[in-house]
Design an enzyme around this catalytic site. Sequence first.
Site, mmCIF file in Angstrom:
data_model
loop_
_atom_site.group_PDB
_atom_site.id
_atom_site.type_symbol
_atom_site.label_atom_id
_atom_site.label_comp_id
_atom_site.label_asym_id
_atom_site.label_seq_id
_atom_site.Cartn_x
_atom_site.Cartn_y
_atom_site.Cartn_z
ATOM 1 N N ASP A 136 0.831 -1.210 0.000
ATOM 2 C CA ASP A 136 0.000 0.000 0.000
ATOM 3 C C ASP A 136 0.870 1.266 0.000
ATOM 4 O O ASP A 136 0.376 2.366 0.182
ATOM 5 C CB ASP A 136 -0.947 -0.004 1.219
ATOM 6 N N HIS A 138 3.378 1.884 2.148
ATOM 7 C CA HIS A 138 3.917 2.302 3.448
ATOM 8 C C HIS A 138 5.437 2.157 3.485
ATOM 9 O O HIS A 138 6.019 1.302 2.823
ATOM 10 C CB HIS A 138 3.242 1.577 4.630
ATOM 11 N N GLU A 143 1.399 4.336 7.278
ATOM 12 C CA GLU A 143 0.359 3.842 6.380
ATOM 13 C C GLU A 143 -0.260 5.005 5.592
ATOM 14 O O GLU A 143 -0.133 6.168 5.987
ATOM 15 C CB GLU A 143 -0.736 3.146 7.211
#
Length: 236
Positions: A136, A138, A143
């Site tokens: 994602d 990160h 995050e």
Amino acid sequence: MNFIKVNTYEELSARAAAIICGQVAMKPNCVLGLATGSSPVGAYKKIAEKNNTGEVDFSNVKSVNLDEYVGLNGDHEQSYRYFMNNNLFKHINIDINNTYVPNGCATDVEAECKAYDVLIEKLGGIDLQLLGIGYDGHIGFNEPDTYFEKATHKVTLDSSTIEANSRFFASRDDVPTQAITMGMGGIMSAKKVLLIANGKGKRDIVEKAFFGPITPSVPASILQLHPDLTVIYSEN
Ligand code: F6R
């Protein structure tokens, strides 16, 4: 940005190890920012080989790790302290007292986060920060969000991160849901940043992060603004 595409994980690991050992050779008392996960395992093996043949000396090196799960102590096999001890520190001549990983079992997590940033500053900042990248986007456990968080902080992990990391635990339910992570300030203030990524599955996020818009919804994209960034990507 120096974007290096290589053909194999072996080559990626060799290049990353050469850059890290080069940093240590240039500045024997440097501060290395280190990462866990599967991406750096090959590089750590090669670093240990170079150290064991006397090519590079870690006796004056200090290290700070990016992150740790909240609730796991250093003896837990899935803690990042345990990972670092077993994948790198035990195999090189670094002084274990000069290796730092956030304390996931701190009674006051907020205080631990603040103390970690003070520690990085006291060490004189990070000379070279090694990073992996999550599916994602990160980095550390920063995050996707609506803003970039600067300081070391506690995070609640995204379900995709918990899913990805469940491969290391007996079950998904055993994966801690929170972690302490160095923030974007700590990462971006490192003098050099080296990000490694491998596998076809990482191709899309690597493209987004380094050739797409800079946005906190893809945390790694902020690295495009770093003055000394090297990315090594291998599709295999
Ligand atoms: C680990 C860390 C994470 C990983 C990322 C990629 O300290 O900070 O950001 O780098 O989750 O993990 P792997 O390498 O397992 O794909």
